[in-house]
Motif scaffolding. Structure first.
Motif, short mmCIF file in Angstrom:
data_model
loop_
_atom_site.label_atom_id
_atom_site.label_comp_id
_atom_site.label_asym_id
_atom_site.label_seq_id
_atom_site.Cartn_x
_atom_site.Cartn_y
_atom_site.Cartn_z
N GLN C 48 0.83 -1.21 0.00
CA GLN C 48 0.00 0.00 0.00
C GLN C 48 0.86 1.25 0.00
O GLN C 48 2.05 1.18 -0.25
N ARG C 55 -4.59 -8.05 5.29
CA ARG C 55 -6.03 -8.15 5.55
C ARG C 55 -6.31 -9.53 6.11
O ARG C 55 -6.05 -10.54 5.46
N THR C 86 -13.04 -3.17 8.70
CA THR C 86 -13.45 -2.73 7.37
C THR C 86 -14.89 -3.09 7.04
O THR C 86 -15.52 -3.88 7.74
N THR C 87 -15.36 -2.54 5.93
CA THR C 87 -16.73 -2.83 5.47
C THR C 87 -16.88 -4.28 5.04
O THR C 87 -17.98 -4.72 4.76
N ARG C 88 -15.78 -5.02 4.92
CA ARG C 88 -15.87 -6.43 4.55
C ARG C 88 -15.80 -7.32 5.79
O ARG C 88 -15.47 -8.49 5.69
N LYS C 165 -12.60 -10.77 -8.64
CA LYS C 165 -12.94 -11.14 -7.26
C LYS C 165 -14.40 -11.56 -7.14
O LYS C 165 -15.25 -11.16 -7.95
N LYS C 167 -17.58 -12.11 -4.22
CA LYS C 167 -17.98 -11.91 -2.83
C LYS C 167 -19.40 -12.43 -2.59
O LYS C 167 -20.31 -12.09 -3.34
N MET C 207 -20.87 -3.11 -6.23
CA MET C 207 -20.70 -1.66 -6.20
C MET C 207 -19.65 -1.27 -7.23
O MET C 207 -19.86 -1.46 -8.40
N ARG C 250 -16.56 -8.40 -13.50
CA ARG C 250 -17.35 -8.93 -12.39
C ARG C 250 -18.58 -9.67 -12.92
O ARG C 250 -19.07 -9.38 -14.02
N LEU C 418 -4.86 3.25 -4.51
CA LEU C 418 -5.78 3.48 -5.62
C LEU C 418 -6.60 4.75 -5.45
O LEU C 418 -7.35 5.14 -6.33
N ASN C 455 -13.93 2.75 -6.73
CA ASN C 455 -14.05 1.34 -6.36
C ASN C 455 -15.10 1.09 -5.29
O ASN C 455 -15.57 -0.03 -5.11
N CYS C 457 -15.23 1.01 -1.97
CA CYS C 457 -15.02 0.20 -0.77
C CYS C 457 -15.79 0.78 0.41
O CYS C 457 -16.10 0.07 1.36
N HIS C 459 -18.79 1.96 0.21
CA HIS C 459 -20.24 1.79 -0.04
C HIS C 459 -20.96 3.10 -0.35
O HIS C 459 -22.13 3.25 0.00
#
Ligand code: HEM
Ligand code: SF4
Lengths: 103, 142, 544
Positions: C48, C55, C86-88, C165, C167, C207, C250, C418, C455, C457, C459
């Motif tokens: 990063q 993660r 995180t949101t995940r 990816k 999900k 998203m 996706r 990013l 992206n 992330c 939301h």
């Protein structure tokens, strides 16, 4: 402005992930140690990546201001400083002017 | 020694010319075929009895369509050689093996020992696949 | 909750060995960065802005006290004393050294945790309703299915190099707390008139730059065919998903381009084939997993009435404690959104404190929410005051759940390579502007979500108010969206007009809340008013 622009080389240390700047003979974590490049840097990138000293190296534009070297793009200024929301972990932990330097 | 063709089969390799999938209609009696990632493996089903070798091309290791192609062929009863060809890397070998590949023709040579180690990466597996290994749920419930 | 047996443990141990070997080969030069990158990503290790980022998976957001404590210890031992939830429903560490990564994975494995498939073009960690097994409104606990999916997707050999990816989210209640329809696959556990459980399968939401709400692909699926059906869904995607353009790769794009009807037809055809292969775990396996999610030993006689004479405590109970399915219990949400703070960040000490509270008061269980908060799912109401006091001392008792101060923000340009703009400083400013909790409560439920780039992330498409960071000629700029939701009434927000500077957007939000207050009818949330009166009054107030 463009006359004052020059190119410097940056990447991350392979082992620690630290942001590093090419000094002309090695790597430093301080952006002010960065040395202007005299060519496109490709040979240095290849050699240094092969020697496992750096990863994800790339060349950026920079200028010089009162505080030293200023990367042209905000993303590289954030890399040079550290997270603006955790200045205690940044390279300028006690400098309230640090955030202003980013924008 | 690193090799460019490693076969996990005892029979001898097919010497038949390998026909590109796109040219199949001209050579209905083909014994060896090469599938590219976009080719439909199911179109080979009528030929499964005659085929000795199916090569599945991996122009890049990260195009995973060949895994489904291999699974489909094995699920449909194909028993001939299934060879992964191209950007075949040691870190993908265990997955290749699990979907039915039994031969590898990597661009960058790999040693047989490295292949054997890679195949043994997972002492057990969660899914039942065409490799016949018992899934963990089968071990749990006999 | 689920406990690893020797089989599960053998898998994570093998992973540690595999990754240690891969890191050693990278450091010896045997693996070039190009080859190593996908391997480290499959273990959640990114490069990063400032360092490597790790993660760690928290499967379906559920963990026990020992695991939580380990997350705190890792923050101290290998990072800089904090982590980011995180949101995940995962946790990320921002300052990891490559050479430490194998040791971290080994520490995680020692408590049955891992970073498997937390990045890369594979099936990611399955997320779930963070109130699963506790909510009063639940039809069925979705976590046994999520655990079955965890096992099925872990090192699935056919689906490790998908087009992009993937999900999966799963819920077991009509109230959607997991943004289920905004996932590649969203599953809702439902029951029929006979009381049998079934699964409703949505495919093709997401998203990112092309937000889409997933259509229903199958209305009713026997739970004993879930693995086979998902195998079919994934195989169709793996074979036909686009690989020519990563922005169209996706599954939502595939479903959109060929149509839900045609996708369904292809899946049904593949499903019929797969059912002949015997890939489905036996009913006994689902039963084994379900038994591990059985209710803990609730005290059915626990009193409901508690002393609420302390107004600060009463406020927190009213805002942050939800109805539990068992009388005398409550679901506590610990807000990681202190006024002016960094959404989702927690210090090692805070993480360990939450672990201790879970051990002492919540049957050893915690949840991570997609709104970047932590849940103690099973708390006796008579214990609430003691918990609140300890949280308050640690700065963890902000009573702002689901209010404007409960902001979701991605790491943004402070951490993310990013990003176009910073997210966190904006969240801090908004949170500070609306610091008055009574004012927040007057504004009611108001979900504000910030992403630092397209992206999504953070939301932003799904926020009642969403903010998207963009790059305007090298300067950070922010676009404002209204009208998104990720609940049962999922909708996508739309951009209301030209973008703003950081300060401009805080003012714009304040004006929008004034429009809402002036126009709302009884019981209307901000979102309801916006849906009723439309964009114009808001635009007038903001740009007028
Ligand atoms: C910090 C490094 C991160 C990177 C490099 C990254 C990268 C990405 C990318 C490229 C996408 C778009 C995928 C697409 O549209 O195909 C995305 C989407 C997403 N990411 Fe991240 N992300 C990061 C952090 C996070 C964090 C911190 C979270 C929250 C936990 C997160 C959660 C999500 C979610 C929820 C989406 C949108 C849902 C979807 O369409 O997949 N990401 N991320
Ligand atoms: S939305 Fe963009 S800036 Fe934010 S974490 Fe995701 S990729 Fe980074």
């Amino acid at each position: 402005m463009s006359a004052d622009r020059f190119k410097i080389l940056t990447g991350n240390d392979l082992l620690t992930g630290d942001v590093t700047w090419w000094t002309g003979s090695g790597w430093s974590t301080a952006v002010n140690d960065a040395a202007p490049l005299t060519d496109d840097g490709a040979a240095i990138i290849t050699a240094e990546e092969r020697a496992q000293r750096v990863v994800s190296a790339y060349v950026i534009d920079a200028t010089r201001d009162a505080q030293g070297i200023r990367p042209a793009h905000i993303k590289d200024r954030v890399r040079a400083l550290g997270p603006t929301v955790r200045l205690d972990l940044s390279h300028r932990p006690h400098d309230p002017a640090a955030t202003a330097w980013i924008a | 020694m690193a090799e460019t063709l490693i076969r996990l089969r005892d029979d001898s390799a097919s010497t038949a010319p390998v026909v590109a999938f796109a040219d199949l209609s001209d050579t209905a009696n083909a014994l060896a075929v090469r599938l590219m990632p976009g080719d439909d493996a199911r179109a080979l089903l009528p030929l499964l009895g005659q085929l000795e070798l199916v090569e599945v091309a991996f122009p890049g290791f990260n195009d995973g369509r060949g895994y489904s192609a291999a699974s489909i062929l094995r699920e449909s009863g194909y028993t001939g050689e299934l060879r992964a060809v191209g950007d075949v890397l040691v870190d993908q070998i265990s997955h290749y093996h699990r979907v039915g590949f039994d031969a590898f023709a990597p661009d960058q040579p790999i040693t047989r020992a490295a292949i054997d180690t890679a195949i043994a990466t997972w002492p057990e597996v969660y899914q039942r696949t065409v490799d016949g290994r018992p899934a963990i749920w089968a071990l749990r419930h006999g | 909750m689920y406990q690893y047996d020797t089989h599960d443990q053998a898998m994570v141990d093998a992973r540690v060995a595999e990754f240690s070997d891969q890191v050693a080969r990278r450091l010896s030069g045997a693996l070039a960065e190009d080859q190593f990158r996908p391997l480290r990503l499959k273990n959640g290790l990114y490069l990063q802005l400032h360092a490597y980022m790790l993660r760690v998976a928290v499967p379906y957001g559920t963990l026990n006290a020992r695991q939580m404590r380990m997350l705190g210890d890792i923050a101290d031992k290998y990072d800089r004393g904090y982590g980011h939830f995180t949101t995940r429903q995962n946790i990320q560490y921002n300052w990891i050294k490559l050479e430490d990564a194998p040791a971290i994975l080994a520490d995680l494995a020692s408590v049955g945790m891992h970073a498997i498939q937390t990045s890369g073009n594979c099936i990611r960690n399955t997320t779930a309703d963070h109130f699963a097994g506790a909510a009063a409104d639940e039809v069925a606990d979705p976590r046994p299915y999520a655990e079955l999916l965890r096992q099925w997707s872990t090192f699935h050999p056919e689906f490790d190099y998908l087009p992009r990816k993937f999900k999966v989210a799963i819920i077991g209640s009509d109230v959607d707390r997991a943004a289920m329809k905004l996932h590649d696959i969203g599953i809702q556990v439902v029951t029929n008139a006979a009381g049998e459980e079934g699964l409703r399968i949505h495919v093709g939401g997401g998203m990112g730059r092309t937000p889409m709400i997933a259509p229903v692909i199958r209305d009713w699926l026997s739970p004993l065919q879930m693995v086979s059906y998902l195998e079919a869904c994934l195989r169709v995607y793996n074979r036909y998903g686009r690989r020519d353009n990563k922005y169209k790769a996706r599954i939502k794009i595939l479903v959109h381009e060929i149509g839900a009807e045609e996708y369904r037809r292809q899946v049904e055809q593949e499903f019929a084939h797969i059912l002949t292969l015997g890939l489905e775990p036996p009913p006994a396996e689902l039963a084994r997993i379900k038994a591990q999610f059985a209710d803990p030993a609730f005290d059915r006689a626990a009193p409901v009435a508690i002393d609420l004479s302390d107004p600060d405590f009463a406020l927190w109970v009213d805002q942050n404690v939800h109805a539990h399915k068992v009388q005398g219990y409550g679901i506590v949400t610990i807000s990681l959104k202190p006024t002016g703070g960094i959404p989702g960040d927690a210090s090692a000490d805070q993480i360990r404190l939450m672990a201790d509270l879970a051990r002492d008061f919540s049957f050893d269980e915690l949840r991570v929410t997609h709104a970047q908060n932590i849940v103690l799912p099973h708390v006796k109401r008579t214990d609430l005051h003691a918990i609140w006091q300890r949280l308050d001392e640690a700065g963890l008792a902000t009573p702002n759940l689901d209010l404007i101060g409960d902001i979701i923000a991605c790491p943004g340009l402070d951490y993310c390579s990013l990003a176009n703009a910073r997210s966190i400083p904006l969240a801090q400013k908004i949170s500070a502007r609306f610091a008055d909790v009574e004012r927040q409560r007057d504004l009611g439920e108001l979900k504000l979500k910030i992403s630092g780039c397209i992206n999504a992330c953070g939301h932003h498409h799904a926020g009642h108010i969403g903010i998207l960071g963009v790059d305007r000629k090298g300067v950070e700029n922010y676009q404002l969206l209204f009208g998104g939701s990720e609940g049962a009434d999922t909708s996508l927000g739309s951009i209301i007009g030209p973008g703003f500077s950081e300060d401009g957007i805080v003012d714009a939000i304040e004006r929008a809340t004034q429009v809402y207050v002036a126009q709302r009818t009884d019981g209307e949330r901000f979102l309801d008013t916006y849906r009723r009166i439309g964009t114009a009054p808001f635009k007038d107030a903001i740009y007028g």
